[in-house]
Structure formats: C-alpha cells, structure tokens
Design a protein around this motif. Structure first.
Motif, PDB file in Angstrom:
ATOM      1  N   VAL A  47      64.469  33.525 -16.560  1.00  0.00           N
ATOM      2  CA  VAL A  47      64.562  34.755 -17.042  1.00  0.00           C
ATOM      3  C   VAL A  47      63.619  35.667 -17.525  1.00  0.00           C
ATOM      4  CG1 VAL A  47      66.101  35.921 -18.579  1.00  0.00           C
ATOM      5  CG2 VAL A  47      67.192  34.109 -17.459  1.00  0.00           C
ATOM      6  N   ASN A  48      63.415  36.662 -16.963  1.00  0.00           N
ATOM      7  CA  ASN A  48      62.169  37.557 -17.786  1.00  0.00           C
ATOM      8  C   ASN A  48      62.604  38.591 -18.102  1.00  0.00           C
ATOM      9  OD1 ASN A  48      60.457  35.443 -16.350  1.00  0.00           O
ATOM     10  ND2 ASN A  48      60.228  36.654 -14.498  1.00  0.00           N
ATOM     11  N   ALA A  49      61.996  39.242 -19.103  1.00  0.00           N
ATOM     12  CA  ALA A  49      62.231  40.656 -19.792  1.00  0.00           C
ATOM     13  C   ALA A  49      60.996  41.212 -20.150  1.00  0.00           C
ATOM     14  CB  ALA A  49      62.942  40.133 -20.962  1.00  0.00           C
ATOM     15  N   ARG A  50      61.399  42.774 -20.316  1.00  0.00           N
ATOM     16  CA  ARG A  50      60.304  43.594 -20.632  1.00  0.00           C
ATOM     17  C   ARG A  50      60.884  44.640 -21.471  1.00  0.00           C
ATOM     18  NH1 ARG A  50      61.883  43.536 -15.460  1.00  0.00           N
ATOM     19  NH2 ARG A  50      62.562  45.529 -14.464  1.00  0.00           N
ATOM     20  N   LEU A  51      59.974  45.416 -22.142  1.00  0.00           N
ATOM     21  CA  LEU A  51      60.262  46.310 -22.942  1.00  0.00           C
ATOM     22  C   LEU A  51      59.026  47.418 -23.075  1.00  0.00           C
ATOM     23  CD1 LEU A  51      62.327  48.112 -24.982  1.00  0.00           C
ATOM     24  CD2 LEU A  51      61.143  46.516 -26.858  1.00  0.00           C
ATOM     25  N   GLY A  52      58.953  48.561 -22.833  1.00  0.00           N
ATOM     26  CA  GLY A  52      57.965  49.603 -22.797  1.00  0.00           C
ATOM     27  C   GLY A  52      58.250  50.990 -22.720  1.00  0.00           C
ATOM     28  N   VAL A  53      56.984  51.536 -22.934  1.00  0.00           N
ATOM     29  CA  VAL A  53      56.813  53.164 -22.738  1.00  0.00           C
ATOM     30  C   VAL A  53      55.884  53.312 -21.631  1.00  0.00           C
ATOM     31  CG1 VAL A  53      56.516  55.368 -24.231  1.00  0.00           C
ATOM     32  CG2 VAL A  53      57.523  53.248 -25.328  1.00  0.00           C
TER      33      VAL A  53
ATOM     34  N   ASP B 126      51.029  53.045 -19.365  1.00  0.00           N
ATOM     35  CA  ASP B 126      52.243  52.285 -19.429  1.00  0.00           C
ATOM     36  C   ASP B 126      51.858  51.204 -20.410  1.00  0.00           C
ATOM     37  OD1 ASP B 126      54.443  50.596 -19.111  1.00  0.00           O
ATOM     38  OD2 ASP B 126      54.503  50.652 -16.909  1.00  0.00           O
ATOM     39  N   ILE B 127      52.670  51.056 -21.603  1.00  0.00           N
ATOM     40  CA  ILE B 127      52.328  49.906 -22.649  1.00  0.00           C
ATOM     41  C   ILE B 127      53.700  49.135 -22.517  1.00  0.00           C
ATOM     42  CG2 ILE B 127      52.027  49.456 -24.922  1.00  0.00           C
ATOM     43  CD1 ILE B 127      50.850  52.184 -25.211  1.00  0.00           C
ATOM     44  N   GLN B 128      53.547  47.811 -22.247  1.00  0.00           N
ATOM     45  CA  GLN B 128      54.848  46.900 -21.852  1.00  0.00           C
ATOM     46  C   GLN B 128      54.588  45.719 -22.985  1.00  0.00           C
ATOM     47  OE1 GLN B 128      55.775  44.403 -18.443  1.00  0.00           O
ATOM     48  NE2 GLN B 128      56.233  46.327 -17.755  1.00  0.00           N
ATOM     49  N   VAL B 129      55.628  45.455 -23.616  1.00  0.00           N
ATOM     50  CA  VAL B 129      55.917  43.926 -24.078  1.00  0.00           C
ATOM     51  C   VAL B 129      56.670  43.093 -23.214  1.00  0.00           C
ATOM     52  CG1 VAL B 129      56.611  42.658 -26.066  1.00  0.00           C
ATOM     53  CG2 VAL B 129      55.514  44.987 -26.538  1.00  0.00           C
ATOM     54  N   TRP B 130      56.528  41.885 -22.922  1.00  0.00           N
ATOM     55  CA  TRP B 130      57.169  41.188 -21.727  1.00  0.00           C
ATOM     56  C   TRP B 130      57.252  39.717 -22.274  1.00  0.00           C
ATOM     57  CZ3 TRP B 130      53.847  37.410 -20.311  1.00  0.00           C
ATOM     58  CH2 TRP B 130      52.664  37.598 -20.439  1.00  0.00           C
ATOM     59  N   ALA B 131      58.232  39.021 -21.679  1.00  0.00           N
ATOM     60  CA  ALA B 131      58.165  37.486 -22.056  1.00  0.00           C
ATOM     61  C   ALA B 131      58.677  37.022 -20.709  1.00  0.00           C
ATOM     62  CB  ALA B 131      59.568  37.566 -22.929  1.00  0.00           C
ATOM     63  N   ARG B 132      57.939  35.967 -20.090  1.00  0.00           N
ATOM     64  CA  ARG B 132      58.554  35.334 -18.895  1.00  0.00           C
ATOM     65  C   ARG B 132      59.056  33.886 -19.293  1.00  0.00           C
ATOM     66  NH1 ARG B 132      53.193  37.109 -17.466  1.00  0.00           N
ATOM     67  NH2 ARG B 132      53.305  39.029 -16.239  1.00  0.00           N
TER      68      ARG B 132
ATOM     69  N   ARG C  43      57.625  29.226 -21.794  1.00  0.00           N
ATOM     70  CA  ARG C  43      58.093  30.428 -22.399  1.00  0.00           C
ATOM     71  C   ARG C  43      56.602  31.353 -22.732  1.00  0.00           C
ATOM     72  NH1 ARG C  43      60.777  29.525 -26.687  1.00  0.00           N
ATOM     73  NH2 ARG C  43      62.900  29.586 -25.687  1.00  0.00           N
ATOM     74  N   THR C  44      56.760  32.559 -22.173  1.00  0.00           N
ATOM     75  CA  THR C  44      55.065  33.335 -22.317  1.00  0.00           C
ATOM     76  C   THR C  44      55.332  34.658 -22.886  1.00  0.00           C
ATOM     77  OG1 THR C  44      54.239  31.854 -20.719  1.00  0.00           O
ATOM     78  CG2 THR C  44      52.974  33.933 -21.285  1.00  0.00           C
ATOM     79  N   TYR C  45      54.777  35.025 -23.856  1.00  0.00           N
ATOM     80  CA  TYR C  45      54.946  36.233 -24.187  1.00  0.00           C
ATOM     81  C   TYR C  45      53.655  37.111 -24.051  1.00  0.00           C
ATOM     82  CZ  TYR C  45      58.925  34.609 -26.808  1.00  0.00           C
ATOM     83  OH  TYR C  45      59.957  34.001 -27.057  1.00  0.00           O
ATOM     84  N   GLY C  46      53.444  38.225 -24.023  1.00  0.00           N
ATOM     85  CA  GLY C  46      52.258  39.293 -23.887  1.00  0.00           C
ATOM     86  C   GLY C  46      52.479  40.703 -23.912  1.00  0.00           C
TER      87      GLY C  46
END
Length: 371
Positions: free
Chosen positions: A314-320, A328-334, A361-364
């Motif tokens: 499961v991967n997720a992302r949140l950004g503007v 494009d600025i994005q906070v993500w988790a893989r 689990r990786t964030y960035g």
C-alpha cells in the motif's frame, strides 16, 4: 583423500578468466494500415534483422609444481584442480538473419467500442556462451545459442462509457516460445551446466483494466491479470538444491520463474482547488495505491527455497501542485503497512538461503519543478 595431494593441488592455485563479445546488428522495418471499411482496419508490419556476433573466452590456471608427487597423488591432484577449472580457450561466432512481423485486425463496433485480434511473430536473437565450457572432444558443447522464436496471439476489446468517464478493456493472450534460452545440465557432457536452448515455453492468460472518473475531482483505476506460464519441455534442467542423488531434473510442465499467477492493482486520487501557488492556479490532492501479486519462484531450478510468498503493498501520497505542472510538493509513504517481502530468494550449496528484501515502510517529501 590424500592430504598431500590436496595441499599440492590447491595451495596457490589461481584461475583467471576473460571473455569479450562483439555484436553488430542491422535492421529494416515498415508498417502499413489498410482501411478495409470505415470501421475495419488491418495493420501489418515487417522487420528484418541481421546480427553478427563474435567473441572469445580465455582461462588461465597457475599453481605450484606437482613434481615430487607419486603417480597416484599426481592423478588425485589433477582431479582436484579439474573440479575448480583448468586452462581453456576458444573463439566462437554466429550470424543470423530473421524476419518478424505482426498483423492486427481491428473493428470499431461503435464509436466507443473496439474489438481487435493480433498475431505476431518475433525473435530473441541468440548469442555466444562465453563461459568455461568444453568445446572439443567427447564432451564438447556448442558455444552458440540459437535464437528463440516467439508466436503470440491476442484477442481483446476496448470500450469507453459515459462520455469517456469510464473505460474498460479486456484481453486474452497466448504465447508460444520455441528454442527457449535457459540453463541446462548435460549429463552426456560430464555434467556441464551452461546456457543454451531447450524446448518450448507457453504463456497464456487474460488481463483487464478499468479506469473511472465519477466526478471531476476523483479518478479511480483497477487492473488485474491471470498468467499461466510454464515450461512445456525442459528435460535436462538443473535440479533444485534440495534434490540430491541426481544431476538433472525434468521441469516440463512446471511454472516459469518470475511469473505470478495473479497480479492485481487498484487505487485512486482525489483533488480540490486551493487557489494560487506561486501565482498559479493550484490544487491539493490525496491518493493511494494497492497492489498484490501471488507467489513466484526466482530461480530457474524452481527450488522451494526460492519460492517467494504472495504479498500486498500500500502506497499513499498527499500534496499540492500547480495546474500547469511548474511545481508539485508531495508527502508520500511507500509500503505503508510495513509488509515484509522479498525481491529474490536463493539457496546455495552451503545450505545458506539468501534473499533481497523489499523496502520497508518509507516516508519522504518530494519537490518537483520544470523549466
């Protein structure tokens, strides 16, 4: 074993091998489209490829003099050295010209529905087995690998619904691969293991793809595939590490390595206008993706110790982002669920099982821009 012979054979014994392949490839190709009727098209293509390959393999073996050993010890010492490798050198070359092509018949049943059927013949060119194999004498092996011939068939349908708010595609496929290139153990050639051609491989299955935009601010997708891939003929295969007492195994009818029977992915993204970012119209977004693949093997011998269990990610992302893509600025988790999974697994002759783990689990945070 005579310890004196073993010490004399291996103390300071050094083996160095070199190889140098050279490939020249030339090709000519063309494509035609025949509009048989306003809704029926026949697309054909041909490609002729000609390749030449040359190369050499050279191996040197140096060690202490075996002078002074008894005749029995000398035989034993040379036998030990032969297990690790002896001086060897050969050159090899091959040249091949092959014609490949495809034909696709497509019928636009309605403006939003297309049915098609495709046949294609392709080739994976062979090469040279520039490794430590014996190329002369009773146990000689051919260093030239023949091309594979691949015949593929596909039947599918592509559809669009609700003014392209929903697209749904479905396809069935069947591929026959003759003269498949892989590793064999040849018992007639002193149990040499080398890369060459075996019999046939067959792959068949179906795949589906669905994409939807139920609202201007939401996009969704889902795809899945079932693949039945197996060795049709692979009689002289290397045995898995857990099989003892025999040199070769018959893997005919067994599943191909690296292929999962089932693969599924789904996800989506929601967007909302947020005004201006750096003077440009912008939107905030949130998205998630889920993927699953069933178990698969990572070695050609299909050892049970190289069977990777199925896993989900499961991967997720949140950004503007600006609508024109300038920023494009994005906070993500893989691997959000921190699933433990392997990319590869294999067992060595020592009994140790080694593997490569997938990322935990990786964030960035990612900043993208373009100029």
């Amino acid at each position: 074993m005579d310890r004196t012979a073993a010490a004399a054979a291996l103390n300071g014994y050094t083996i160095v091998g070199h190889s140098r392949p050279v490939t020249n490839s030339y090709a000519a190709f063309g494509q035609t489209i025949w509009h048989v009727t306003p809704t029926l098209d026949l697309t054909t293509g041909l490609r002729y490829t000609y390749e030449t390959k040359t190369g050499y393999f050279e191996q040197t073996a140096t060690g202490a003099s075996l002078a002074g050993l008894t005749p029995a010890q000398l035989v034993a010492a040379n036998s030990i050295r032969a297990r690790y490798g002896v001086a060897n050198a050969y050159t090899a070359s091959t040249k091949e010209g092959r014609l490949s092509g495809s034909a696709t018949l497509s019928w636009k049943v309605t403006p939003d529905a297309l049915v098609y059927a495709t046949y294609g013949r392709g080739h994976k060119f062979g090469g040279l087995n520039l490794a430590n194999i014996v190329t002369t004498g009773a146990f000689a092996a051919d260093p030239v690998i023949k091309p594979e011939t691949i015949d593929s068939y596909e039947l599918g349908v592509k559809t669009a619904w609700f003014n392209n708010a929903l697209t749904a595609n479905l396809a069935a496929f069947w591929t026959n691969d003759s003269d498949y290139q892989t590793t064999v153990v040849d018992t007639d050639r002193n149990n040499q293991s080398y890369f060459t051609n075996v019999g046939k491989v067959r792959t068949r299955g179906f795949e589906a793809d669905l994409r939807a935009s139920p609202a201007p601010w939401l996009s969704l997708y889902a795809s899945g595939a079932f693949t039945d891939a197996k060795y049709v003929d692979y009689a002289n295969a290397p045995c898995p590490i857990e099989v003892t007492g025999q040199t070769t195994c018959d893997l005919s009818g067994r599943r191909l390595p690296g292929v999962s029977k089932w693969a599924v992915s789904t996800g989506g993204e929601a967007r909302q206008a947020v005004g201006s970012l750096l003077g440009r119209d912008s939107e905030a977004y949130v998205g998630a993706d889920y993927s699953y693949r069933s178990d698969f093997n990572t070695t050609a011998s299909l050892s049970r110790y190289s069977l990777i269990p199925g896993y989900s990610l499961v991967n997720a992302r949140l950004g503007v982002r600006a609508l024109d893509g300038i920023v494009d600025i994005q906070v993500w988790a893989r691997n959000l669920t921190n699933t433990l999974y392997y990319l590869s697994l294999s067992a060595g002759t020592t009994g140790a099982v080694t593997g490569t783990l997938g990322d935990p689990r990786t964030y960035g945070v990612t900043l993208r821009t373009r100029f």
